[in-house]
Write an enzyme that holds these catalytic residues in place. Sequence first.
Site, PDB file in Angstrom:
ATOM      1  N   LYS A  80       0.929  -1.236   0.070  1.00 41.46           N
ATOM      2  CA  LYS A  80       0.062   0.015   0.056  1.00 41.46           C
ATOM      3  C   LYS A  80       0.962   1.198   0.036  1.00 41.46           C
ATOM      4  O   LYS A  80       1.996   1.284   0.420  1.00 41.46           O
ATOM      5  CB  LYS A  80      -1.035   0.191   1.190  1.00 41.46           C
ATOM      6  CG  LYS A  80      -2.120   1.017   0.958  1.00 41.46           C
ATOM      7  CD  LYS A  80      -3.565   0.029   0.443  1.00 41.46           C
ATOM      8  CE  LYS A  80      -4.328   1.269   0.427  1.00 41.46           C
ATOM      9  NZ  LYS A  80      -5.700   0.185  -0.218  1.00 41.46           N
ATOM     10  N   GLY A 180     -26.939   1.776   1.714  1.00 42.23           N
ATOM     11  CA  GLY A 180     -25.852   2.500   0.628  1.00 42.23           C
ATOM     12  C   GLY A 180     -26.153   1.960  -0.553  1.00 42.23           C
ATOM     13  O   GLY A 180     -25.659   0.724  -1.111  1.00 42.23           O
ATOM     14  N   GLY A 182     -24.757   3.230  -3.468  1.00 41.16           N
ATOM     15  CA  GLY A 182     -23.843   4.173  -4.297  1.00 41.16           C
ATOM     16  C   GLY A 182     -23.297   3.140  -5.550  1.00 41.16           C
ATOM     17  O   GLY A 182     -24.141   2.303  -5.981  1.00 41.16           O
ATOM     18  N   VAL A 184     -21.580   0.509  -5.576  1.00 42.97           N
ATOM     19  CA  VAL A 184     -21.490  -0.784  -5.638  1.00 42.97           C
ATOM     20  C   VAL A 184     -22.766  -1.383  -5.083  1.00 42.97           C
ATOM     21  O   VAL A 184     -23.626  -2.170  -5.636  1.00 42.97           O
ATOM     22  CB  VAL A 184     -20.481  -1.344  -4.511  1.00 42.97           C
ATOM     23  CG1 VAL A 184     -20.755  -2.922  -4.231  1.00 42.97           C
ATOM     24  CG2 VAL A 184     -19.237  -1.267  -4.817  1.00 42.97           C
TER      25      VAL A 184
HETATM   26  P1  NAD Z   1     -19.965   5.072  -2.775  1.00 47.63           P
HETATM   27  O1  NAD Z   1     -19.387   6.256  -2.347  1.00 47.63           O
HETATM   28  O2  NAD Z   1     -20.283   5.272  -4.521  1.00 47.63           O
HETATM   29  O3  NAD Z   1     -21.338   4.678  -2.141  1.00 47.63           O
HETATM   30  C1  NAD Z   1     -21.574   4.751  -0.855  1.00 47.63           C
HETATM   31  C2  NAD Z   1     -23.178   5.429  -0.550  1.00 47.63           C
HETATM   32  O4  NAD Z   1     -23.502   5.030   0.820  1.00 47.63           O
HETATM   33  C3  NAD Z   1     -23.571   6.549  -1.046  1.00 47.63           C
HETATM   34  O5  NAD Z   1     -24.743   6.349  -1.783  1.00 47.63           O
HETATM   35  C4  NAD Z   1     -23.643   7.409   0.150  1.00 47.63           C
HETATM   36  O6  NAD Z   1     -24.875   8.288   0.111  1.00 47.63           O
HETATM   37  C5  NAD Z   1     -24.177   6.132   1.089  1.00 47.63           C
HETATM   38  N1  NAD Z   1     -24.208   6.499   2.461  1.00 47.63           N
HETATM   39  C6  NAD Z   1     -23.108   7.240   3.116  1.00 47.63           C
HETATM   40  N2  NAD Z   1     -23.445   7.072   4.395  1.00 47.63           N
HETATM   41  C7  NAD Z   1     -24.629   6.420   4.627  1.00 47.63           C
HETATM   42  C8  NAD Z   1     -25.547   5.959   5.842  1.00 47.63           C
HETATM   43  N3  NAD Z   1     -25.201   6.556   7.038  1.00 47.63           N
HETATM   44  N4  NAD Z   1     -26.379   5.222   5.716  1.00 47.63           N
HETATM   45  C9  NAD Z   1     -26.740   4.839   4.258  1.00 47.63           C
HETATM   46  N5  NAD Z   1     -25.940   4.999   3.294  1.00 47.63           N
HETATM   47  C10 NAD Z   1     -25.251   5.971   3.417  1.00 47.63           C
HETATM   48  O7  NAD Z   1     -18.908   3.823  -2.414  1.00 47.63           O
HETATM   49  P2  NAD Z   1     -18.711   2.603  -3.278  1.00 47.63           P
HETATM   50  O8  NAD Z   1     -17.767   2.576  -4.323  1.00 47.63           O
HETATM   51  O9  NAD Z   1     -20.370   2.103  -3.561  1.00 47.63           O
HETATM   52  O10 NAD Z   1     -18.470   1.712  -2.076  1.00 47.63           O
HETATM   53  C11 NAD Z   1     -19.145   1.050  -0.892  1.00 47.63           C
HETATM   54  C12 NAD Z   1     -18.418   0.449   0.146  1.00 47.63           C
HETATM   55  O11 NAD Z   1     -17.887  -0.727  -0.566  1.00 47.63           O
HETATM   56  C13 NAD Z   1     -17.288   1.127   0.839  1.00 47.63           C
HETATM   57  O12 NAD Z   1     -17.153   0.913   2.000  1.00 47.63           O
HETATM   58  C14 NAD Z   1     -15.992   0.966  -0.046  1.00 47.63           C
HETATM   59  O13 NAD Z   1     -14.998   0.974   0.687  1.00 47.63           O
HETATM   60  C15 NAD Z   1     -16.313  -0.503  -0.245  1.00 47.63           C
HETATM   61  N6  NAD Z   1     -15.767  -1.112  -1.441  1.00 47.63           N
HETATM   62  C16 NAD Z   1     -15.750  -0.696  -2.769  1.00 47.63           C
HETATM   63  C17 NAD Z   1     -15.258  -1.271  -3.643  1.00 47.63           C
HETATM   64  C18 NAD Z   1     -15.399  -0.602  -5.386  1.00 47.63           C
HETATM   65  O14 NAD Z   1     -15.225  -1.332  -6.152  1.00 47.63           O
HETATM   66  N7  NAD Z   1     -15.906   0.494  -5.416  1.00 47.63           N
HETATM   67  C19 NAD Z   1     -14.409  -2.281  -3.770  1.00 47.63           C
HETATM   68  C20 NAD Z   1     -14.195  -2.755  -2.412  1.00 47.63           C
HETATM   69  C21 NAD Z   1     -14.964  -2.429  -1.075  1.00 47.63           C
END
Ligand code: NAD
Length: 366
Positions: A80, A180, A182, A184
Amino acid sequence: MELFHYLETYDYEQVVFCHDQASGLKAIIAIHDTTLGPALGGCRMWSYASEEEALTDALRLARGMTYKAAAAGLNLGGGKTVVVGNAKTDKTEALFRSLGRYIQGLGGRYITAEDVGTDVHDMDIIHQETDYVTGISKTYGSSGNPSPMTALGVFRGMLATAKVALGTDDLSGKTIAIQGLGSVGYELAEHLHHVGAQLIVSDINDEVLRRAAEELNAKVVAPSDILSVQCDILAPCALGAVVNDQSIAHLRCQAIAGSANNQLAEERHGDALHEMGILYAPDYVINSGGLINVADELEGYQVERARAKVEGIYDIMLRLYETSSRDNLPTHLAANRMAQARIDQLRAVRSTYLEQAKNAPRRTHH
Ligand code: NAD
């Protein structure tokens, strides 16, 4: 921190401190273990309160990547980078090019990628100095946004989880709560809707909730309620540390399977879930689709091959649950054990090979 003592405790290989006066670069590259292959891990840019905090973060995250890659069956080690600075105000071309040179200098022992505070554009700049970078623009042959593959992996891992926790991997009519929506979470919701699951969702973004209600017939609940709704499977896809002292007594699910990193506030919460009979899909295994996808870039990206590997998360999760039930071990510990076993086995294979090579008859020169 007693640095060498810490390195010894967790068996780190190398820590590189990068400093460049001209560009203002201050970064730390931590390489935990390269037994399985080059260390792959993202580049995080963050305004750390202290140097010690930056170092601790780099070391901790690098070790996590070793386990994640090992559990996902990848031939990669863990590393990292953390860049000390404000991702909104301190980014310059010179800074990332300077970092790129340091990475190049490691000769392939470490490969970087996007992480919190960095994006595709930053990776493209690093790419001007080194080939040891993934997650670059599609125009350079990269795989693009990893989120759809992460979501596919979570979906597949959830099916395996359902098979064990609910006795079936047919999710039609099952209730899945997603925290959430987002990148994913929404894509996961689409997969689940497609197979006939009933969705309960929550987010802090009203727009995305409206869309989910309309397109996916999802029931919307307040952010404060999502962790305690009655459901078959809870999918945390927003924040870390959702399984904590406050939430754990209110959980009303058979299993937890979502994408968020570090879902357990502390390891002991994983033990508690085990005792409560709630099947927990270890986060770093079920969310490894993005990593598996990006790792495919190293062999010349092919989307179908990457997708097939990501779908394999189903089998990985089943094996993990078998280990957990055979050894009566909480799943988060079974995941660590599986990952460590793979590293140990391949280390042994290598040392056997080296031993054989050493004992082979020497070539005689005439
Ligand atoms: P993102 O920022 O696109 O989505 C996160 C979503 O959660 C947003 O829509 C946000 O409004 C919502 N949110 C924030 N606080 C909240 C709450 N208190 N209650 C309900 N919803 C809430 O992120 P992402 O890329 O979709 O990733 C989601 C999670 O998965 C993160 O923890 C990230 O570290 C993990 N992750 C993502 C990936 C990837 O490929 N994107 C890979 C591994 C892990």
